[in-house]
Scaffold this motif. Sequence first.
Motif, PDB file in Angstrom:
ATOM      1  N   ASP A  37       9.048   9.375   1.242  1.00  0.00           N
ATOM      2  CA  ASP A  37       7.813  10.466   0.949  1.00  0.00           C
ATOM      3  C   ASP A  37       8.573  11.718   0.459  1.00  0.00           C
ATOM      4  O   ASP A  37       9.647  11.967   1.275  1.00  0.00           O
ATOM      5  CB  ASP A  37       6.843  10.677   2.136  1.00  0.00           C
ATOM      6  N   ALA A  86       0.780  -1.178   0.072  1.00  0.00           N
ATOM      7  CA  ALA A  86       0.157   0.046   0.034  1.00  0.00           C
ATOM      8  C   ALA A  86       0.782   1.172  -0.049  1.00  0.00           C
ATOM      9  O   ALA A  86       0.510   2.237  -0.717  1.00  0.00           O
ATOM     10  CB  ALA A  86      -0.846   0.052   1.159  1.00  0.00           C
ATOM     11  N   TYR A  87       1.995   1.347   0.738  1.00  0.00           N
ATOM     12  CA  TYR A  87       2.812   2.234   0.821  1.00  0.00           C
ATOM     13  C   TYR A  87       3.444   2.722  -0.531  1.00  0.00           C
ATOM     14  O   TYR A  87       3.318   3.696  -0.941  1.00  0.00           O
ATOM     15  CB  TYR A  87       3.979   2.222   1.871  1.00  0.00           C
ATOM     16  N   THR A  88       4.212   1.365  -1.033  1.00  0.00           N
ATOM     17  CA  THR A  88       4.852   1.800  -2.396  1.00  0.00           C
ATOM     18  C   THR A  88       3.825   2.158  -3.407  1.00  0.00           C
ATOM     19  O   THR A  88       4.110   3.157  -4.277  1.00  0.00           O
ATOM     20  CB  THR A  88       5.467   0.560  -2.829  1.00  0.00           C
ATOM     21  N   ASN A  89       2.530   1.551  -3.392  1.00  0.00           N
ATOM     22  CA  ASN A  89       1.697   2.020  -4.467  1.00  0.00           C
ATOM     23  C   ASN A  89       1.301   3.468  -4.365  1.00  0.00           C
ATOM     24  O   ASN A  89       0.975   4.165  -5.266  1.00  0.00           O
ATOM     25  CB  ASN A  89       0.162   1.197  -4.045  1.00  0.00           C
ATOM     26  N   THR A  90       1.366   3.954  -3.199  1.00  0.00           N
ATOM     27  CA  THR A  90       0.906   5.365  -2.895  1.00  0.00           C
ATOM     28  C   THR A  90       1.969   6.301  -3.447  1.00  0.00           C
ATOM     29  O   THR A  90       1.758   7.302  -4.192  1.00  0.00           O
ATOM     30  CB  THR A  90       0.833   5.731  -1.500  1.00  0.00           C
ATOM     31  N   LEU A  91       3.255   5.814  -3.337  1.00  0.00           N
ATOM     32  CA  LEU A  91       4.485   6.382  -4.037  1.00  0.00           C
ATOM     33  C   LEU A  91       4.429   6.355  -5.353  1.00  0.00           C
ATOM     34  O   LEU A  91       4.557   7.550  -6.367  1.00  0.00           O
ATOM     35  CB  LEU A  91       5.771   6.036  -3.454  1.00  0.00           C
ATOM     36  N   THR A 123       7.506  -2.950  -4.947  1.00  0.00           N
ATOM     37  CA  THR A 123       6.106  -3.462  -4.976  1.00  0.00           C
ATOM     38  C   THR A 123       6.191  -5.083  -5.341  1.00  0.00           C
ATOM     39  O   THR A 123       5.565  -5.804  -4.570  1.00  0.00           O
ATOM     40  CB  THR A 123       5.249  -2.817  -6.008  1.00  0.00           C
ATOM     41  N   LYS A 171       1.912   6.069  -7.500  1.00  0.00           N
ATOM     42  CA  LYS A 171       0.715   6.900  -8.032  1.00  0.00           C
ATOM     43  C   LYS A 171       1.231   8.367  -8.159  1.00  0.00           C
ATOM     44  O   LYS A 171       0.814   9.165  -9.057  1.00  0.00           O
ATOM     45  CB  LYS A 171      -0.545   7.152  -6.796  1.00  0.00           C
ATOM     46  N   SER A 172       2.076   8.912  -7.012  1.00  0.00           N
ATOM     47  CA  SER A 172       2.503  10.161  -7.342  1.00  0.00           C
ATOM     48  C   SER A 172       3.424  10.392  -8.392  1.00  0.00           C
ATOM     49  O   SER A 172       3.572  11.393  -9.002  1.00  0.00           O
ATOM     50  CB  SER A 172       3.292  10.704  -6.098  1.00  0.00           C
TER      51      SER A 172
END
Length: 408
Positions: free
Chosen positions: A317, A47-52, A73, A54-55
């Motif tokens: 981040d 979930a964390y790497t997917n957030t990065l 991921t 997406k950016s």
Amino acid sequence: MGVSRKRFFKFPLCIIILLIVLSIEGFSQTSISTLKKRKEQNEKDIAYTNTLIKSTVKNKKVSLGRLNLLNQTIRSRQSLISSIENEISYIGKQILQKNREISKLEDELEKLKKQYAKVIVYAHKQKNSYEKLMFLLSSKDFNQAYKRYKYLQQFSEYSRKQGKTIGVKKGSLSAKIIELNKVKAEKVSLLAQKTEENNKLSAEKSQQSALVQKLKKREKQLRDDLRKQKRYAQKLQKEIQRIIERQARLAKKSSKSSGKYAITPEDKTLSISFDKNKGKLPWPTKTGFISEKFGEHPHPVLKHVTVRNDGVNITTDAKSDCRSVFKGEVTHILSMPGLNNVVIIRHGEFFSVYSNLASVNVKKGDVVQSKEKIGVVYTDNTQDQTVLKFQLWKGSSKLNPAQWLYRN
């Protein structure tokens, strides 16, 4: 001379078996708990790497930063699938065990039913009060009559208990069947999750392959960037070694010792404390993952090219704070091409090095505490990544930071 014999304590077999069963059950509970925690951590990592990711997707750039995120991921996804497979295997064993328990209960219940059927038949024959009375009156003497009376009482009590035992066994059997169905449903759910994760992994690997192919078209640029990074790293290494040697000379002079890397008593105490925290040090960033490990390893895109890292790269981040990993003194603050700002903190004979900082919140001579903010990590917009380059040294020896930082 007599032959000496070893003496052993003898335990009843039933106690030994009970201890083995309890130890297996305890291990199983610990095992499944560990598996579930590992799976939860893998899901958080993804979930964390997917957030990065997406950016970075918003910028639609082809970069090593995006590739690093995708690689992480994939690693987390593979670990998640492995955790799911281990849990499925564990549940499979649970199902076998519960089937055996149910089979045993069914056999016991069947035997009880047969015994109870005979009791019912006999009780039916003895249901007439007149027949019971004649059974008692036909006794040869008082003692026999008393025994027959007690027998009728015991038979009645036995019938009642037998019926109750059957009821309890039926209840246990029903409970076991419910447990079995619950475990089977959990297995079905896990199998579905495994299929879903495998599909996601396949899609991610396709993205990875496509991204690598696009990056290969920029081979010349990648090689130029790599040569620059190598020069920056070598320059930093020489600077760190020069600083450490200077610190050693100062310590040697102040302690009047003949040792090459002599340290003061205070430094020695701090060094011992630092050493005891191996594997327990807080991360220099609140969030992130190791995107480039310590030592030599293959370049993620260029074939037959080896990359060397004197520390680890931590991807985090944007605008992430950089923190000291332990109590120490800020000995140097440097500004270097390709590495932006560099902070070096001394912890006795240990040194922690924080490179690629956009800004610095401390000054030379400051004594900082563990987790104290020392700066903000630089974000490279051209590579779509925010990376802290972190190193640990003991004297003139480089350490692998991954072995010193806390791991979940």
